[in-house]
Design an enzyme around this catalytic site. Structure first.
Site, PDB file in Angstrom:
ATOM      1  N   ARG A   1       0.910  -1.150  -0.018  1.00 33.26           N
ATOM      2  CA  ARG A   1      -0.297   0.106  -0.668  1.00 33.26           C
ATOM      3  C   ARG A   1       0.740   1.568   0.200  1.00 33.26           C
ATOM      4  O   ARG A   1       0.538   2.043   0.426  1.00 33.26           O
ATOM      5  CB  ARG A   1      -0.692  -0.057   1.302  1.00 33.26           C
ATOM      6  CG  ARG A   1      -1.612  -0.913   0.843  1.00 33.26           C
ATOM      7  CD  ARG A   1      -3.105  -0.867   0.551  1.00 33.26           C
ATOM      8  NE  ARG A   1      -3.451  -2.100   0.209  1.00 33.26           N
ATOM      9  CZ  ARG A   1      -4.411  -2.765   0.194  1.00 33.26           C
ATOM     10  NH1 ARG A   1      -3.352  -3.886  -0.554  1.00 33.26           N
ATOM     11  NH2 ARG A   1      -5.191  -3.469   0.148  1.00 33.26           N
TER      12      ARG A   1
ATOM     13  N   GLU B   1      -5.702   4.270   5.250  1.00 35.14           N
ATOM     14  CA  GLU B   1      -5.433   3.695   3.926  1.00 35.14           C
ATOM     15  C   GLU B   1      -5.341   4.920   2.968  1.00 35.14           C
ATOM     16  O   GLU B   1      -4.465   5.666   2.603  1.00 35.14           O
ATOM     17  CB  GLU B   1      -5.949   2.869   3.092  1.00 35.14           C
ATOM     18  CG  GLU B   1      -5.118   2.596   2.375  1.00 35.14           C
ATOM     19  CD  GLU B   1      -6.341   0.848   1.744  1.00 35.14           C
ATOM     20  OE1 GLU B   1      -5.329   0.003   1.908  1.00 35.14           O
ATOM     21  OE2 GLU B   1      -7.365   1.777   0.936  1.00 35.14           O
TER      22      GLU B   1
ATOM     23  N   SER C   1     -10.365  -0.930   2.504  1.00 35.99           N
ATOM     24  CA  SER C   1     -10.175  -0.463   4.420  1.00 35.99           C
ATOM     25  C   SER C   1      -9.940   0.661   4.856  1.00 35.99           C
ATOM     26  O   SER C   1      -9.108   1.602   3.565  1.00 35.99           O
ATOM     27  CB  SER C   1      -9.506  -1.034   3.877  1.00 35.99           C
ATOM     28  OG  SER C   1      -9.423  -2.651   3.502  1.00 35.99           O
TER      29      SER C   1
END
Ligand code: FAD
Ligand code: EPU
Length: 340
Positions: free
Chosen positions: A163, A331, A237
């Site tokens: 990520r 995120e 998420s």
């Protein structure tokens, strides 16, 4: 060429109310010179948006919001073993994955149904079901902001991680990606080791699946596990899964013997969903809440302002830190001015 006071609520999948002070949709690259010069002369900061599926927007975004909508896919080169494909940033990611499968270009099937645009894929190195996009990226073509200078980054320069990429660090909010060039194999062993995917294939007696079968399995698993943002606003998420080094993991496991974990070369990855669920957030009610089927997803059914989402996120981070001593990292990226 720019519009003022544009409503961004339909352009972010959390459906938070947000307004761009100035706004332009980019459909052809030739628009960019003029837009960037205009922003420079007015000293407007620039925010780039794709499909708004990984952002938390404040009530007002100062300066210029550029919506990247340039389209086009070109096969640059193809032989028996692979294809090189250049894709404009405004193409939809899932449509591109389908397009690849139809032509026998393999590797992206595990990344089916991830919302968003091709241009955003390198930003956080999108990943799912055992595959990350960075593996298939040859180059990213972008413009530096605000001067518009062309820059081409190869895979090494993108410095992809979990990520993560250079676009979230040294080049954070400093580029507008125009296109991404992929190298895709035409023969490849499907990746089926991710536990949820492996269990699904086993349950349906699918042995030695081909890429099409992996694609279909991933689409089915995702549709059952994750809420469709068109029906229940969310950004997937909300936190990254924390990655613990050996010592921190041993100490966590000693206190919490049942803790699930995935081990890979970077360390022990702990599902943030589990940490959040253990802290009782699945049982919490409210207009903004975690999803009943997946604790890592914050949902916003009543289209409440981002301040309420940020407040819940803060509660979650505090509770997980107090109970497990782990600091969760958000995120989706935040833009604009937040009012409670
Ligand atoms: P946006 O939300 O518009 O932007 C995200 C970031 O990228 C911002 O910082 C923005 O400035 C920047 N950006 C966007 N386009 C450009 C461009 N052309 N040039 C420069 N910067 C740009 N992600 C995963 O990795 N794996 C998953 O499995 C996954 N599942 C998801 C499931 C759901 C239901 C949802 C809602 C999201 C999920 N996501 C997942 C997150 C999201 O899909 C990805 O991050 C996606 O790449 C975001 O694309 P976007 O076009 O919507 O980007
Ligand atoms: N779990 C819980 N409670 C829940 C849900 C999950 O305890 O409510 C635990 C279970 O132990 C489960 C584990 O979490 O086995 C993992 O769940 P899942 O397979 O759904 O994966 P995840 O770790 O929660 C990550 C990505 C997803 C990606 C999936 C599949 C991150 C931050 N998220 O989720 O990406 O689709 O794996 O690879 O890495 C996104 O980034 O938006 C996203 C959805």
């Amino acid at each position: 060429m720019t519009r003022d006071h544009v409503d961004l609520q339909p352009l972010n999948t959390l459906r938070v109310p947000a307004m761009a002070e100035h706004f332009a949709e980019v459909t052809v690259s030739s628009q960019l010179e003029g837009l960037l010069a205009h922003a420079r002369s007015n000293r407007w900061p620039i925010t780039v948006l794709g499909e708004g599926s990984n952002v938390v927007l404040g009530n007002v975004l100062p300066g210029l919001v550029l919506l990247q909508r340039c389209k086009g896919i070109s096969v640059l080169e193809e032989d028996d073993s692979r294809a090189r494909v250049q894709v404009a940033a405004g193409e939809n990611w899932h449509s591109f994955v389908r397009w690849c499968l139809e032509r026998g270009y393999l590797g992206l099937e595990n990344l089916a149904l991830i919302p968003g645009s091709v241009g955003a894929a390198p930003i956080q190195n999108i990943g799912a079901y055992g595959v990350e996009v960075g593996e298939f990226i040859e180059t990213v073509h972008c413009r530096l902001l605000p001067n518009g200078e062309h820059k081409v980054l190869d895979r090494g320069a993108c410095d992809f991680g979990y990520r993560d990429s250079v676009f979230k660090r040294d080049l954070s909010d400093a580029t507008l990606i125009e296109s991404v060039t992929f190298q895709l194999p035409k023969a490849r062993e499907p990746v089926t080791s991710y536990p949820t995917l492996a269990n699904y294939l086993e349950a349906y007696d699918i042995v030695d699946p081909d890429a099409q079968q992996v694609f279909e399995a991933v689409v089915e698993i995702r549709s059952n596990r994750l809420p469709d943002p068109a029906e229940l606003p969310n950004v997937g998420s909300f936190f990254k899964n924390p990655v613990l080094a050996e010592e921190a993991f041993t100490s966590l496991a000693a206190g919490h013997p049942g803790v699930p974990h995935y081990d890979d070369p970077v360390g022990h990855k702990i599902p943030a969903a589990w940490l959040i669920e253990q802290c009782g957030f699945k049982r919490r009610e409210g207009a903004v809440r975690v999803h009943a089927d997946h604790a890592l997803v914050i949902i916003n059914p009543e289209h409440r302002p981002a301040g309420e989402i940020v407040a819940l996120a803060r509660d979650i981070v505090g509770a997980v830190q107090a109970r497990f001593g782990i600091l969760l990292e958000q995120e989706p990226r935040r833009y604009g001015i937040f009012e409670q």
